[in-house]
Scaffold this active site. Structure first.
Site, PDB file in Angstrom:
ATOM      1  N   ASP A  74      -1.295  -5.831   9.111  1.00  0.00           N
ATOM      2  CA  ASP A  74      -2.509  -4.611   8.805  1.00  0.00           C
ATOM      3  C   ASP A  74      -3.623  -5.361   8.250  1.00  0.00           C
ATOM      4  O   ASP A  74      -3.466  -5.834   7.217  1.00  0.00           O
ATOM      5  CB  ASP A  74      -1.474  -3.819   7.725  1.00  0.00           C
ATOM      6  CG  ASP A  74      -2.414  -2.729   7.224  1.00  0.00           C
ATOM      7  OD1 ASP A  74      -3.413  -2.411   7.613  1.00  0.00           O
ATOM      8  OD2 ASP A  74      -2.125  -1.949   6.305  1.00  0.00           O
ATOM      9  N   TRP A  93       0.825  -1.046  -0.042  1.00  0.00           N
ATOM     10  CA  TRP A  93      -0.112  -0.172  -0.046  1.00  0.00           C
ATOM     11  C   TRP A  93       0.881   1.153  -0.112  1.00  0.00           C
ATOM     12  O   TRP A  93       1.740   1.201   0.770  1.00  0.00           O
ATOM     13  CB  TRP A  93      -0.946  -0.111   1.103  1.00  0.00           C
ATOM     14  CG  TRP A  93      -1.706   1.214   1.374  1.00  0.00           C
ATOM     15  CD1 TRP A  93      -2.810   1.725   0.373  1.00  0.00           C
ATOM     16  CD2 TRP A  93      -2.120   1.856   2.517  1.00  0.00           C
ATOM     17  NE1 TRP A  93      -3.373   2.616   1.090  1.00  0.00           N
ATOM     18  CE2 TRP A  93      -2.873   2.816   2.284  1.00  0.00           C
ATOM     19  CE3 TRP A  93      -1.421   1.647   4.041  1.00  0.00           C
ATOM     20  CZ2 TRP A  93      -3.535   3.806   3.139  1.00  0.00           C
ATOM     21  CZ3 TRP A  93      -1.865   2.623   4.842  1.00  0.00           C
ATOM     22  CH2 TRP A  93      -2.818   3.698   4.579  1.00  0.00           C
ATOM     23  N   LYS A 133     -13.579  -0.261   5.366  1.00  0.00           N
ATOM     24  CA  LYS A 133     -13.926  -0.806   4.125  1.00  0.00           C
ATOM     25  C   LYS A 133     -15.274  -2.030   4.546  1.00  0.00           C
ATOM     26  O   LYS A 133     -16.117  -2.024   3.847  1.00  0.00           O
ATOM     27  CB  LYS A 133     -12.933  -1.581   3.412  1.00  0.00           C
ATOM     28  CG  LYS A 133     -11.434  -0.802   3.421  1.00  0.00           C
ATOM     29  CD  LYS A 133     -11.160  -0.109   2.247  1.00  0.00           C
ATOM     30  CE  LYS A 133     -10.142   0.477   2.358  1.00  0.00           C
ATOM     31  NZ  LYS A 133      -9.725   1.466   1.422  1.00  0.00           N
TER      32      LYS A 133
END
Ligand SMILES: Cc1ncc(COP(=O)(O)O)c(C=O)c1O
Length: 417
Positions: free
Chosen positions: A214, A133, A253
């Site tokens: 993560d 990311w 999300k």
């Protein structure tokens, strides 16, 4: 001496690549434009989707007597932090060894991790996957930490570079920190298999490294929140006698509350004597509280109350799990539709990876030049790395996107002949 010009030499940085795509997309007046940039779920009409479970939780929270806008405690809403720990750790949740605090979504959790590591383990190198990311490096480097990368993705075979990954673990200085995507790896959409995770964890344990998970997409890989927690749960179990495990958890999300910034930071302490566990738990909690107090004073309340309500109520939790299936199934169907159309068009190349990858993204393999042409000629926006947010596809635009990809691939393919 005058201080008037002291900032005159400050460099101007380029805009953030991802948010700049969003800006160009918004300014684009072409009716058929498609946004496959930012990882945000859209419904089949291309609209943001407020989860039915979230709507119900909002009604419940507002109906509760005494709803107000008071400050939360410094370390956050206990219904959120406790519920969040149960969602990610499941049967591996060891409450007496786990310190959980609320964070400003996943980014804020990573920021807490960076601050905490910079304060207590400043010499340790943080290893991130290549690619990863876009924000990971900046978050740790801005706290003065050294960031290195481990091989992850083989572009030619579109598969995991497991040997390179394991070699990096072996070669890294003992006690390094390995940042691992818990599931639905961003940007590749490629996760290790359970057996590969075991191999990774074995090697991490053998070298006394720290695992930092993560978890930004729990539920998006398989549609099942428990299955998507496999790596974290195995990690916590395997490392219990080795080192603390850090987990940065986002609800942006999977609850679809992107802008409300709901997240948690957890440290699972290794299993020592109960006296040591309790002392270290207290000490780490107090340090985190001080850090949060100086940074944000206390975390935002609204989203935390909604997610806390979902996690505290069995029927709302079940509704949320069902919403997760709705989202992941639609993305899955769009992967299949895109692949099918590319195959039917005879687009040069192979497209099976679109359905083999998981989560919100597909690492399409399109080059930066192709991505640029997609935007300029076809109003289809994605990240220059070729990462496409499949959640931006729907029955109304997938045909246009497939034809656009077909045109750009042929354009560059034919110009090479
Ligand atoms: C891998 C990964 N980690 C963390 C985040 C942080 O997201 P947020 O701060 O919105 O929760 C994202 C968002 O795109 C991500 O892709």
């Amino acid at each position: 001496m005058s201080q008037v010009g002291i900032f005159n030499g400050v460099d101007t940085l380029p805009p953030d690549a991802l948010f700049d795509i969003k800006k160009r997309y918004t300014q684009d007046t072409r009716a058929h434009k498609v946004d496959l940039g930012i990882g945000a779920y859209r419904d089949n009409n291309g609209q943001p989707w407020v989860l039915p479970s979230v709507r119900r939780a909002e009604e419940k929270v507002h109906a509760d007597k005494g709803y107000n806008h008071e400050y939360l405690p410094i370390t956050g809403l206990p219904a959120l932090t406790g519920g969040a720990a149960r969602v990610i750790f499941g049967p591996e949740y060891a409450e007496d060894r786990t310190v959980s605090v609320q964070s400003i979504s996943g980014t804020g959790a990573l920021h807490i991790a960076a601050k905490f590591l910079a304060k207590f383990l400043p010499e340790r190198t943080i290893y991130v996957s290549d690619p990863t990311w876009a924000n990971h490096k900046a978050i740790f480097q801005l706290q003065g930490l050294n960031v290195a990368s481990y091989p992850y993705w083989d572009a030619a075979s579109k598969s995991l570079l497991l040997d390179g990954f394991l070699d990096s673990i072996d070669l890294a200085e003992e006690g390094s920190v390995f940042l691992l995507h818990a599931c639905a790896h961003n940007p590749t959409g490629l996760d290790p298999t359970p057996e590969q995770w075991d191999a990774v964890l074995e090697r991490l344990a053998a070298r006394n490294h720290l695992a930092l998970f993560d978890s930004a997409y729990q539920g998006f890989a398989t549609g099942d929140l428990d299955r998507d927690a496999l790596a974290v749960r195995r990690g916590v179990r395997r490392m219990a006698s080795v080192s603390p495990v850090i987990v940065c958890q986002s609800f942006a999300k999977n609850v679809g509350m992107y802008g409300e910034r709901v997240g948690c930071f957890h440290i699972v302490l290794p299993d020592q004597s109960s006296e040591v566990n309790s002392r270290v738990h207290g000490a780490v909690s107090s340090q985190l509280a001080k850090l949060i107090r100086s940074e944000v004073s206390n975390p935002p309340a609204y989203g935390a109350k909604i997610v806390g309500a979902i996690l505290a109520d069995k029927s709302l939790t079940a509704a949320w799990h069902a919403d997760m299936v709705t989202m992941s199934s639609r993305i899955h169907a769009m992967r299949a539709a895109l692949r099918e159309k590319l195959v039917a068009l005879g687009t040069p190349g192979t497209w099976d990876h679109i359905v083999e990858q998981c989560g919100m993204f597909s690492f399409t393999g399109l080059s930066p030049e192709m991505v640029r042409r997609l935007e300029t000629q076809h109003a289809v926006y994605l990240v220059s790395s070729g990462r496409a947010s499949i959640a931006g596809l729907n029955e109304g635009n997938v045909d246009h996107v497939a034809r656009a990809i077909d045109e750009v691939v042929r354009h560059f393919y034919e110009s090479k002949l």
